[in-house]
Scaffold this motif. Sequence first.
Motif: not given
Length: 466
Positions: A39-42, A229-233
């Motif tokens: 999951p994404a985190e802030p 790729h960092v912006g999508k991870k």
Amino acid sequence: MRLLIIFTLLVVLMACNAYRPLADVEPVGETPWKTKVLPAEPQRTDGDPARGLDFLAHGDYIGSGIPLEIMRKQAPKMPQDSLFPRNELNAGLPYFMTAFIAPNGAEVANGNCFTCHAGEVAGEMVLGLGNSWSDYEGSMVAMGSLMRFGMGVKYKKDDPETIAFEDFGNFFKVMAPKIKTTQPGSNPAFRLAEACMMHRNPEDLTWTEEPHYEMWDYNIATDTPPLWHVGKKNTLYYNGIGRGDFTKLLLQASVLGVPDSSHSRRSVEAFRDVYAWLKTLEPPAYPGEIDPQLAAAGAPLFNEHCSGCHGTYGAEETYPNKVVHLDLIKTDRLYADYIRQSGIVEWYNQSWFANSEPASRFEPTDGYVAPPLDGIWATAPYLHNGSVPTVYELLKSDTRPTRWTRSGDSRDYDYERLGWKYDPEPKSKKWTFDSSVPGYGNQGHYFGDKLTEAERWAVVEYLKTL
């Protein structure tokens, strides 16, 4: 062949290492899951991209280094417009080096992030591409000794240049014996961080003579992923171990030379801008010809067989951030197993990185994250360890060579199979990858084997469009 398919159908080295047996690696056991979403985190998204690129190119995030007057004599000369503009202090230095003012006022230089994250493909240098032409097979131990000897000859003990060199010199000495690789192009970034953190006080990152944990003698290195790729991870690194705040996670190369966490704290603020720049970074467009009919035939095949883990592309892009269990992906597991048992995990989660805001942490998984595939054409070789030379062979496992040799020239690009042209019967060691070496196996990711030959070529053609 393509017409037939159309009619058929319409992704700054080192002492000798000894291998630790696989029997010493703790098995995963029964598979509790096959894939799962991380999951994404802030994240802090208020940075300035232009300032971010400038800080990567000119910032003092490494903290210490070699006297600039020495570096200017030794470094190769580069044109002023190579990849990005240089400020006055950095005029004439190569793109992978940065000159800055140390805390005591001395002018020093060191490598920057583009040492690993600028690479050449099809004859073009690309900012943000992983550098698959780095070679850490040689020893840098002797280089470190020579560097320290030269400093002692040229400077006095209390000279500002000597003081500014001290932190970098200490960490280079403990790092150099740990990062010698067995494969050309493989990057030992994790081992570099592991070796340096091992000699840092976790609370304030200051130097400690005694190590805080042990390291394997055997070095496991990886392919270098592209920065776009960092912006999508939602997480970082091949097994998704990097959780929480990205500005802290992205700053880890600084442990090679920063004096303490007060210096890192200032850099973390600047890395808000770095993260903003990374989110704007786009992959280079495929430079060859694309067969539009064949690519169109490949799109639904990709969406059916690949998008569930690698995402969708086009007008409405998605990326699921899934980690695939080792028992399902079946790629060489030694890197993931190694990280799970490394002392760096406990050290990191007790350190300044994890216990100050914005916090990050290490949380390893029993798998590898399926990456986004933007710009996959440029990112050869493939798999986390760089063991497969082309996309075609990634999708047809029985064609993967055990040993393969590149010419050393990035213009030797295979526009049909997407990847590096190679010799499957190596005549020399230079630029030869050996997938029989532990940790560098080319097995796994067998999902493309279920495709017909016509379908496989269609998917390859579609991937050129990403």
